[in-house]
Motif scaffolding. Sequence first.
Motif, PDB file in Angstrom:
ATOM      1  N   MET A   1       0.845  -1.174   0.000  1.00  0.00           N
ATOM      2  CA  MET A   1       0.000   0.000   0.000  1.00  0.00           C
ATOM      3  C   MET A   1       0.887   1.233   0.000  1.00  0.00           C
ATOM      4  O   MET A   1       1.840   1.322   0.754  1.00  0.00           O
ATOM      5  N   GLN A   2       0.568   2.183  -0.779  1.00  0.00           N
ATOM      6  CA  GLN A   2       1.382   3.392  -0.878  1.00  0.00           C
ATOM      7  C   GLN A   2       0.992   4.382   0.203  1.00  0.00           C
ATOM      8  O   GLN A   2      -0.139   4.420   0.654  1.00  0.00           O
ATOM      9  N   GLY A   3       1.967   5.194   0.598  1.00  0.00           N
ATOM     10  CA  GLY A   3       1.670   6.310   1.481  1.00  0.00           C
ATOM     11  C   GLY A   3       1.618   5.975   2.952  1.00  0.00           C
ATOM     12  O   GLY A   3       1.086   6.744   3.719  1.00  0.00           O
ATOM     13  N   GLY A   4       2.096   4.849   3.404  1.00  0.00           N
ATOM     14  CA  GLY A   4       2.127   4.569   4.829  1.00  0.00           C
ATOM     15  C   GLY A   4       1.723   3.147   5.145  1.00  0.00           C
ATOM     16  O   GLY A   4       1.496   2.335   4.252  1.00  0.00           O
ATOM     17  N   PRO A   5       1.591   2.846   6.438  1.00  0.00           N
ATOM     18  CA  PRO A   5       1.264   1.486   6.845  1.00  0.00           C
ATOM     19  C   PRO A   5      -0.174   1.129   6.495  1.00  0.00           C
ATOM     20  O   PRO A   5      -1.036   1.993   6.354  1.00  0.00           O
ATOM     21  N   ALA A   6      -0.403  -0.163   6.372  1.00  0.00           N
ATOM     22  CA  ALA A   6      -1.752  -0.646   6.065  1.00  0.00           C
ATOM     23  C   ALA A   6      -2.674  -0.399   7.249  1.00  0.00           C
ATOM     24  O   ALA A   6      -2.264  -0.489   8.404  1.00  0.00           O
ATOM     25  N   ARG A   7      -3.898  -0.058   6.972  1.00  0.00           N
ATOM     26  CA  ARG A   7      -4.888   0.185   8.013  1.00  0.00           C
ATOM     27  C   ARG A   7      -5.464  -1.144   8.475  1.00  0.00           C
ATOM     28  O   ARG A   7      -5.921  -1.949   7.670  1.00  0.00           O
ATOM     29  N   LEU A   8      -5.433  -1.413   9.779  1.00  0.00           N
ATOM     30  CA  LEU A   8      -5.978  -2.650  10.323  1.00  0.00           C
ATOM     31  C   LEU A   8      -7.473  -2.498  10.531  1.00  0.00           C
ATOM     32  O   LEU A   8      -7.951  -1.452  10.968  1.00  0.00           O
ATOM     33  N   ILE A   9      -8.199  -3.548  10.247  1.00  0.00           N
ATOM     34  CA  ILE A   9      -9.641  -3.553  10.459  1.00  0.00           C
ATOM     35  C   ILE A   9      -9.903  -4.295  11.759  1.00  0.00           C
ATOM     36  O   ILE A   9      -9.479  -5.424  11.936  1.00  0.00           O
ATOM     37  N   THR A  10     -10.584  -3.646  12.688  1.00  0.00           N
ATOM     38  CA  THR A  10     -10.877  -4.256  13.973  1.00  0.00           C
ATOM     39  C   THR A  10     -12.374  -4.466  14.108  1.00  0.00           C
ATOM     40  O   THR A  10     -13.170  -3.779  13.482  1.00  0.00           O
ATOM     41  N   ASP A  11     -12.731  -5.428  14.938  1.00  0.00           N
ATOM     42  CA  ASP A  11     -14.135  -5.720  15.160  1.00  0.00           C
ATOM     43  C   ASP A  11     -14.625  -4.937  16.364  1.00  0.00           C
ATOM     44  O   ASP A  11     -14.243  -5.198  17.490  1.00  0.00           O
ATOM     45  N   HIS A  32     -18.211  -4.882  -8.267  1.00  0.00           N
ATOM     46  CA  HIS A  32     -17.311  -5.936  -7.814  1.00  0.00           C
ATOM     47  C   HIS A  32     -15.936  -5.364  -7.515  1.00  0.00           C
ATOM     48  O   HIS A  32     -15.481  -4.448  -8.199  1.00  0.00           O
ATOM     49  N   PRO A  33     -15.241  -5.918  -6.495  1.00  0.00           N
ATOM     50  CA  PRO A  33     -13.889  -5.429  -6.227  1.00  0.00           C
ATOM     51  C   PRO A  33     -12.932  -5.812  -7.348  1.00  0.00           C
ATOM     52  O   PRO A  33     -13.049  -6.878  -7.943  1.00  0.00           O
ATOM     53  N   LYS A  34     -12.009  -4.902  -7.661  1.00  0.00           N
ATOM     54  CA  LYS A  34     -11.025  -5.157  -8.707  1.00  0.00           C
ATOM     55  C   LYS A  34      -9.729  -4.453  -8.333  1.00  0.00           C
ATOM     56  O   LYS A  34      -9.734  -3.310  -7.899  1.00  0.00           O
ATOM     57  N   GLU A  35      -8.614  -5.144  -8.508  1.00  0.00           N
ATOM     58  CA  GLU A  35      -7.310  -4.569  -8.198  1.00  0.00           C
ATOM     59  C   GLU A  35      -6.805  -3.758  -9.379  1.00  0.00           C
ATOM     60  O   GLU A  35      -6.834  -4.203 -10.520  1.00  0.00           O
ATOM     61  N   ASP A  36      -6.345  -2.536  -9.081  1.00  0.00           N
ATOM     62  CA  ASP A  36      -5.656  -1.728 -10.090  1.00  0.00           C
ATOM     63  C   ASP A  36      -4.167  -1.945  -9.859  1.00  0.00           C
ATOM     64  O   ASP A  36      -3.575  -1.373  -8.945  1.00  0.00           O
ATOM     65  N   LYS A  37      -3.559  -2.812 -10.667  1.00  0.00           N
ATOM     66  CA  LYS A  37      -2.169  -3.213 -10.449  1.00  0.00           C
ATOM     67  C   LYS A  37      -1.193  -2.062 -10.656  1.00  0.00           C
ATOM     68  O   LYS A  37      -0.152  -2.021 -10.016  1.00  0.00           O
ATOM     69  N   ALA A  38      -1.514  -1.115 -11.525  1.00  0.00           N
ATOM     70  CA  ALA A  38      -0.613   0.009 -11.789  1.00  0.00           C
ATOM     71  C   ALA A  38      -0.480   0.904 -10.556  1.00  0.00           C
ATOM     72  O   ALA A  38       0.627   1.283 -10.173  1.00  0.00           O
ATOM     73  N   SER A  39      -1.603   1.235  -9.920  1.00  0.00           N
ATOM     74  CA  SER A  39      -1.553   2.130  -8.753  1.00  0.00           C
ATOM     75  C   SER A  39      -1.605   1.364  -7.427  1.00  0.00           C
ATOM     76  O   SER A  39      -1.554   1.981  -6.368  1.00  0.00           O
ATOM     77  N   ARG A  40      -1.733   0.037  -7.491  1.00  0.00           N
ATOM     78  CA  ARG A  40      -1.805  -0.819  -6.306  1.00  0.00           C
ATOM     79  C   ARG A  40      -2.919  -0.382  -5.360  1.00  0.00           C
ATOM     80  O   ARG A  40      -2.731  -0.260  -4.154  1.00  0.00           O
ATOM     81  N   THR A  41      -4.100  -0.132  -5.929  1.00  0.00           N
ATOM     82  CA  THR A  41      -5.267   0.255  -5.143  1.00  0.00           C
ATOM     83  C   THR A  41      -6.433  -0.648  -5.488  1.00  0.00           C
ATOM     84  O   THR A  41      -6.431  -1.335  -6.506  1.00  0.00           O
TER      85      THR A  41
END
Length: 128
Positions: A1-11, A32-41
Amino acid sequence: MQGGPARLITDNGSASRQTPFWICPECGNMLHPKEDKASRTLKRECRHCMRLDDADSNLVHVNDMRPEGGLSEAGADTVADPTLPRASGTECNSCGHTEAVFFQAPMKSDEGMKLIFMCTKCAYRWKQ
């Protein structure tokens, strides 16, 4: 993930832990979810009109194996379930009826499993 650490999802018990379901604002179909491989989003894509939006969260699916609410899941329609065993001669403390269905349910902490009886007339529940 660009721009810092990954955000954790908590319950925290909120609706944000539900599996996301997005609707296309243009055609009303599911996105539907889809990965943009160029921007990694993560993107949301409509397979009908090909609309592509940025996803506001990285959450795609939740598979929560913990029971929610315990006994509250057993509604009044449980007494009509033909797969549950029936017990005759067990008197309901609420209405006095003598037939009930029963099932096992996990209890809090270290109590283990308990038998839950449910009156077939008034749906009153009690533990044994």
